[in-house]
Design a protein around this motif. Structure first.
Motif, short mmCIF file in Angstrom:
data_model
loop_
_atom_site.label_atom_id
_atom_site.label_comp_id
_atom_site.label_asym_id
_atom_site.label_seq_id
_atom_site.Cartn_x
_atom_site.Cartn_y
_atom_site.Cartn_z
N MET A 16 34.69 35.08 25.25
CA MET A 16 34.96 36.46 25.63
C MET A 16 34.56 36.72 27.08
O MET A 16 35.21 37.50 27.77
N GLY A 17 33.49 36.05 27.53
CA GLY A 17 33.04 36.22 28.91
C GLY A 17 34.06 35.70 29.91
O GLY A 17 34.22 36.24 31.00
N PHE A 18 34.77 34.62 29.54
CA PHE A 18 35.79 34.05 30.41
C PHE A 18 36.93 35.03 30.64
O PHE A 18 37.40 35.21 31.76
N LEU A 19 37.41 35.67 29.54
CA LEU A 19 38.50 36.64 29.65
C LEU A 19 38.09 37.86 30.48
O LEU A 19 38.88 38.38 31.27
N LYS A 20 36.85 38.30 30.29
CA LYS A 20 36.35 39.44 31.05
C LYS A 20 36.31 39.10 32.55
O LYS A 20 36.75 39.89 33.39
N THR A 21 35.84 37.91 32.90
CA THR A 21 35.78 37.47 34.29
C THR A 21 37.18 37.34 34.87
O THR A 21 37.44 37.77 36.00
N LEU A 22 38.09 36.78 34.11
CA LEU A 22 39.48 36.63 34.56
C LEU A 22 40.13 38.00 34.79
O LEU A 22 40.83 38.19 35.78
N LEU A 23 39.89 38.94 33.88
CA LEU A 23 40.42 40.29 34.04
C LEU A 23 39.87 40.97 35.29
O LEU A 23 40.61 41.63 36.02
N ILE A 24 38.59 40.83 35.55
CA ILE A 24 37.97 41.43 36.74
C ILE A 24 38.56 40.82 38.01
O ILE A 24 38.90 41.53 38.96
N ILE A 25 38.74 39.51 38.02
CA ILE A 25 39.33 38.84 39.19
C ILE A 25 40.75 39.33 39.43
O ILE A 25 41.14 39.64 40.57
N LEU A 26 41.54 39.43 38.38
CA LEU A 26 42.92 39.92 38.51
C LEU A 26 42.95 41.38 38.98
O LEU A 26 43.78 41.76 39.82
N LEU A 27 42.07 42.20 38.44
CA LEU A 27 42.00 43.60 38.83
C LEU A 27 41.64 43.74 40.30
O LEU A 27 42.29 44.50 41.04
N VAL A 28 40.65 42.99 40.74
CA VAL A 28 40.26 43.02 42.16
C VAL A 28 41.41 42.54 43.03
O VAL A 28 41.69 43.11 44.08
N TYR A 29 42.08 41.48 42.62
CA TYR A 29 43.21 40.94 43.39
C TYR A 29 44.31 41.99 43.56
O TYR A 29 44.79 42.21 44.68
N PHE A 30 44.70 42.65 42.48
CA PHE A 30 45.77 43.64 42.57
C PHE A 30 45.34 44.88 43.35
O PHE A 30 46.13 45.46 44.09
#
Length: 87
Positions: free
Chosen positions: A1-15
């Motif tokens: 679950m921590g991996f998905l949360k980190t991936l989502l934060i990275i994508l959100l920051v990128y966009f």
């Protein structure tokens, strides 16, 4: 679950950075172009101290009316050459 949360934060920051860049990039480029133009103008004026800028010459030309200017007959632009078509 921590991996998905980190991936989502990275994508959100990128966009978010992409959106901010699209809004700020034109202003940054406009600022950079203006500063570069000012630097070139200053360098040109230092190299050519007797040169009047086009703005000051344009103001002088606006004050002169075309009717007040006299044209000399000795002031010719060039020789007229009539060309013939060769078939």
């Amino acid at each position: 679950m921590g991996f998905l949360k980190t991936l989502l934060i990275i994508l959100l920051v990128y966009f978010l950075l992409r959106i901010v860049w699209r809004l700020l990039a034109p202003r940054l480029f406009k600022y950079a172009v203006k500063k570069t133009e000012d630097r070139f103008k200053e360098a040109f004026e230092r190299a050519n101290p007797g040169y009047q800028s086009s703005q000051s010459r344009g103001n002088d030309l606006d004050r002169k009316s075309p009717g007040n200017q006299k044209k000399d007959s000795s002031e010719q632009l060039g020789e007229y050459i009539d060309f013939e078509e060769i078939e």
